[in-house]
Design a protein around this motif. Structure first.
Motif, PDB file in Angstrom:
ATOM      1  N   GLU A  65       0.812  -1.220   0.000  1.00 43.80           N
ATOM      2  CA  GLU A  65       0.000   0.000   0.000  1.00 43.80           C
ATOM      3  C   GLU A  65       0.849   1.277   0.000  1.00 43.80           C
ATOM      4  O   GLU A  65       0.304   2.375   0.028  1.00 43.80           O
ATOM      5  CB  GLU A  65      -0.937   0.007   1.218  1.00 43.80           C
ATOM      6  CG  GLU A  65      -1.904  -1.163   1.259  1.00 43.80           C
ATOM      7  CD  GLU A  65      -2.967  -1.111   0.165  1.00 43.80           C
ATOM      8  OE1 GLU A  65      -3.190  -0.024  -0.414  1.00 43.80           O
ATOM      9  OE2 GLU A  65      -3.580  -2.159  -0.104  1.00 43.80           O
ATOM     10  N   ILE A  66       2.173   1.122  -0.003  1.00 43.34           N
ATOM     11  CA  ILE A  66       3.120   2.231   0.018  1.00 43.34           C
ATOM     12  C   ILE A  66       2.816   3.159   1.210  1.00 43.34           C
ATOM     13  O   ILE A  66       2.652   4.366   1.088  1.00 43.34           O
ATOM     14  CB  ILE A  66       3.141   2.991  -1.327  1.00 43.34           C
ATOM     15  CG1 ILE A  66       3.213   1.983  -2.484  1.00 43.34           C
ATOM     16  CG2 ILE A  66       4.332   3.948  -1.388  1.00 43.34           C
ATOM     17  CD1 ILE A  66       2.974   2.594  -3.847  1.00 43.34           C
ATOM     18  N   VAL A  67       2.748   2.544   2.375  1.00 39.60           N
ATOM     19  CA  VAL A  67       2.456   3.253   3.621  1.00 39.60           C
ATOM     20  C   VAL A  67       3.681   4.029   4.080  1.00 39.60           C
ATOM     21  O   VAL A  67       4.798   3.528   4.016  1.00 39.60           O
ATOM     22  CB  VAL A  67       2.008   2.244   4.711  1.00 39.60           C
ATOM     23  CG1 VAL A  67       1.911   2.890   6.078  1.00 39.60           C
ATOM     24  CG2 VAL A  67       0.692   1.585   4.321  1.00 39.60           C
ATOM     25  N   THR A  68       3.448   5.260   4.558  1.00 35.22           N
ATOM     26  CA  THR A  68       4.544   6.078   5.065  1.00 35.22           C
ATOM     27  C   THR A  68       4.407   6.392   6.557  1.00 35.22           C
ATOM     28  O   THR A  68       5.387   6.764   7.198  1.00 35.22           O
ATOM     29  CB  THR A  68       4.645   7.402   4.278  1.00 35.22           C
ATOM     30  OG1 THR A  68       3.366   8.040   4.270  1.00 35.22           O
ATOM     31  CG2 THR A  68       5.097   7.149   2.845  1.00 35.22           C
ATOM     32  N   ILE A  69       3.199   6.266   7.092  1.00 32.30           N
ATOM     33  CA  ILE A  69       2.927   6.548   8.498  1.00 32.30           C
ATOM     34  C   ILE A  69       2.127   5.381   9.072  1.00 32.30           C
ATOM     35  O   ILE A  69       1.157   4.931   8.462  1.00 32.30           O
ATOM     36  CB  ILE A  69       2.076   7.832   8.683  1.00 32.30           C
ATOM     37  CG1 ILE A  69       2.680   9.027   7.963  1.00 32.30           C
ATOM     38  CG2 ILE A  69       1.808   8.114  10.162  1.00 32.30           C
ATOM     39  CD1 ILE A  69       3.951   9.549   8.550  1.00 32.30           C
ATOM     40  N   VAL A  70       2.516   4.903  10.253  1.00 30.60           N
ATOM     41  CA  VAL A  70       1.751   3.881  10.963  1.00 30.60           C
ATOM     42  C   VAL A  70       1.272   4.500  12.272  1.00 30.60           C
ATOM     43  O   VAL A  70       2.064   5.082  13.013  1.00 30.60           O
ATOM     44  CB  VAL A  70       2.592   2.609  11.234  1.00 30.60           C
ATOM     45  CG1 VAL A  70       1.807   1.619  12.085  1.00 30.60           C
ATOM     46  CG2 VAL A  70       3.031   1.966   9.927  1.00 30.60           C
ATOM     47  N   VAL A  71      -0.032   4.364  12.531  1.00 30.79           N
ATOM     48  CA  VAL A  71      -0.621   4.848  13.773  1.00 30.79           C
ATOM     49  C   VAL A  71      -1.078   3.630  14.565  1.00 30.79           C
ATOM     50  O   VAL A  71      -1.792   2.774  14.038  1.00 30.79           O
ATOM     51  CB  VAL A  71      -1.821   5.785  13.504  1.00 30.79           C
ATOM     52  CG1 VAL A  71      -2.510   6.177  14.810  1.00 30.79           C
ATOM     53  CG2 VAL A  71      -1.371   7.022  12.736  1.00 30.79           C
ATOM     54  N   VAL A  72      -0.649   3.559  15.817  1.00 26.77           N
ATOM     55  CA  VAL A  72      -1.015   2.443  16.695  1.00 26.77           C
ATOM     56  C   VAL A  72      -1.950   2.982  17.777  1.00 26.77           C
ATOM     57  O   VAL A  72      -1.611   3.942  18.467  1.00 26.77           O
ATOM     58  CB  VAL A  72       0.229   1.798  17.334  1.00 26.77           C
ATOM     59  CG1 VAL A  72      -0.168   0.662  18.273  1.00 26.77           C
ATOM     60  CG2 VAL A  72       1.185   1.287  16.253  1.00 26.77           C
ATOM     61  N   GLY A  73      -3.119   2.357  17.906  1.00 22.79           N
ATOM     62  CA  GLY A  73      -4.075   2.758  18.927  1.00 22.79           C
ATOM     63  C   GLY A  73      -3.634   2.279  20.303  1.00 22.79           C
ATOM     64  O   GLY A  73      -3.277   1.113  20.470  1.00 22.79           O
ATOM     65  N   ILE A  74      -3.651   3.195  21.278  1.00 20.31           N
ATOM     66  CA  ILE A  74      -3.269   2.856  22.656  1.00 20.31           C
ATOM     67  C   ILE A  74      -4.535   2.826  23.508  1.00 20.31           C
ATOM     68  O   ILE A  74      -5.214   3.844  23.651  1.00 20.31           O
ATOM     69  CB  ILE A  74      -2.281   3.891  23.238  1.00 20.31           C
ATOM     70  CG1 ILE A  74      -1.031   4.005  22.366  1.00 20.31           C
ATOM     71  CG2 ILE A  74      -1.927   3.548  24.684  1.00 20.31           C
ATOM     72  CD1 ILE A  74      -0.186   2.747  22.283  1.00 20.31           C
ATOM     73  N   PRO A  75      -4.866   1.656  24.077  1.00 22.40           N
ATOM     74  CA  PRO A  75      -6.073   1.575  24.904  1.00 22.40           C
ATOM     75  C   PRO A  75      -5.860   2.250  26.259  1.00 22.40           C
ATOM     76  O   PRO A  75      -4.802   2.114  26.867  1.00 22.40           O
ATOM     77  CB  PRO A  75      -6.290   0.069  25.062  1.00 22.40           C
ATOM     78  CG  PRO A  75      -4.932  -0.524  24.924  1.00 22.40           C
ATOM     79  CD  PRO A  75      -4.177   0.370  23.975  1.00 22.40           C
ATOM     80  N   ARG A  76      -6.862   2.967  26.672  1.00 23.27           N
ATOM     81  CA  ARG A  76      -6.847   3.624  27.981  1.00 23.27           C
ATOM     82  C   ARG A  76      -8.220   3.463  28.607  1.00 23.27           C
ATOM     83  O   ARG A  76      -9.205   3.268  27.908  1.00 23.27           O
ATOM     84  CB  ARG A  76      -6.517   5.110  27.844  1.00 23.27           C
ATOM     85  CG  ARG A  76      -5.099   5.384  27.402  1.00 23.27           C
ATOM     86  CD  ARG A  76      -4.740   6.853  27.598  1.00 23.27           C
ATOM     87  NE  ARG A  76      -3.321   7.058  27.428  1.00 23.27           N
ATOM     88  CZ  ARG A  76      -2.758   7.428  26.284  1.00 23.27           C
ATOM     89  NH1 ARG A  76      -3.491   7.642  25.233  1.00 23.27           N
ATOM     90  NH2 ARG A  76      -1.455   7.585  26.218  1.00 23.27           N
ATOM     91  N   PHE A  77      -8.253   3.586  29.917  1.00 26.12           N
ATOM     92  CA  PHE A  77      -9.540   3.643  30.598  1.00 26.12           C
ATOM     93  C   PHE A  77     -10.173   5.001  30.294  1.00 26.12           C
ATOM     94  O   PHE A  77      -9.488   5.928  29.859  1.00 26.12           O
ATOM     95  CB  PHE A  77      -9.348   3.469  32.118  1.00 26.12           C
ATOM     96  CG  PHE A  77      -8.870   2.096  32.509  1.00 26.12           C
ATOM     97  CD1 PHE A  77      -9.677   0.980  32.339  1.00 26.12           C
ATOM     98  CD2 PHE A  77      -7.599   1.923  33.047  1.00 26.12           C
ATOM     99  CE1 PHE A  77      -9.233  -0.288  32.699  1.00 26.12           C
ATOM    100  CE2 PHE A  77      -7.150   0.660  33.413  1.00 26.12           C
ATOM    101  CZ  PHE A  77      -7.971  -0.449  33.238  1.00 26.12           C
ATOM    102  N   THR A  78     -11.469   5.134  30.550  1.00 25.89           N
ATOM    103  CA  THR A  78     -12.144   6.401  30.246  1.00 25.89           C
ATOM    104  C   THR A  78     -11.612   7.564  31.076  1.00 25.89           C
ATOM    105  O   THR A  78     -11.799   8.714  30.697  1.00 25.89           O
ATOM    106  CB  THR A  78     -13.671   6.281  30.419  1.00 25.89           C
ATOM    107  OG1 THR A  78     -13.948   5.772  31.726  1.00 25.89           O
ATOM    108  CG2 THR A  78     -14.276   5.365  29.368  1.00 25.89           C
ATOM    109  N   ASP A  79     -10.933   7.279  32.173  1.00 31.21           N
ATOM    110  CA  ASP A  79     -10.328   8.359  32.972  1.00 31.21           C
ATOM    111  C   ASP A  79      -8.936   8.751  32.458  1.00 31.21           C
ATOM    112  O   ASP A  79      -8.260   9.590  33.038  1.00 31.21           O
ATOM    113  CB  ASP A  79     -10.258   7.986  34.456  1.00 31.21           C
ATOM    114  CG  ASP A  79      -9.326   6.817  34.747  1.00 31.21           C
ATOM    115  OD1 ASP A  79      -8.679   6.283  33.814  1.00 31.21           O
ATOM    116  OD2 ASP A  79      -9.246   6.415  35.924  1.00 31.21           O
ATOM    117  N   GLY A  80      -8.507   8.104  31.353  1.00 26.45           N
ATOM    118  CA  GLY A  80      -7.221   8.430  30.744  1.00 26.45           C
ATOM    119  C   GLY A  80      -6.055   7.587  31.207  1.00 26.45           C
ATOM    120  O   GLY A  80      -4.977   7.631  30.629  1.00 26.45           O
TER     121      GLY A  80
END
Length: 155
Positions: A65-80
């Motif tokens: 896909e010729i990707v240049t940026i990877v974003v990884v989701g970080i799980p957090r509780f609703t209080d951060g």
């Protein structure tokens, strides 16, 4: 829905962004190219067999896909606050960063799965039902939408 007024849309215009919703069973993937695509789209989900296999599969998609940026989701509780799963995802992102040449960024993914379930229940695309075979990829596209709307949390 238009993202062109958001800073990250402008900053990454012309790039191809791959977003990952990492999980210990499945990892959801979504793609978006600001300036070319109308909005982030679910791509696929990868079954977790081993970390090495997952990274190999991600590298293949990055190349295709010729990707240049990877974003990884970080799980957090609703209080951060971060959870034990947050630490696993940080370690995964660190391992991935060592194996690819793309920039790896992180984005809060709080409530993305809940949002994906709600979208599925309200969408004819999913027959107004939660489809657990597609929820990880939809969650990744929601994380990517949030990334476009938010300041970068880590570079």
């Amino acid at each position: 829905m238009s993202f062109d007024q958001y800073p990250n849309y402008q900053k990454f215009k012309g790039e191809t962004i791959l977003c990952l919703d990492y999980g210990t069973k499945f990892t959801g993937l979504a793609l978006f190219s600001p300036g070319r695509d109308p909005f982030p789209m679910p791509h696929s989900r990868l079954k977790f067999i081993s970390l090495e296999k997952l990274i190999k599969d991600i590298k293949k998609i990055i190349d295709e896909e010729i990707v240049t940026i990877v974003v990884v989701g970080i799980p957090r509780f609703t209080d951060g606050k971060e959870s034990s799963m947050s630490e696993k995802v940080h370690l995964f992102a660190s391992d991935l960063k060592k194996e690819i040449t793309c920039k790896v960024l992180k984005q809060d993914e709080t409530l993305s799965t809940y949002e994906a379930e709600e979208r599925m229940k309200n969408s004819p695309r999913y027959n107004f039902k939660v489809d657990y075979n597609q929820i990880d990829a939809l969650s990744a596209s929601i994380i990517l939408e949030d990334f476009l709307r938010s300041p970068i949390i880590e570079e």
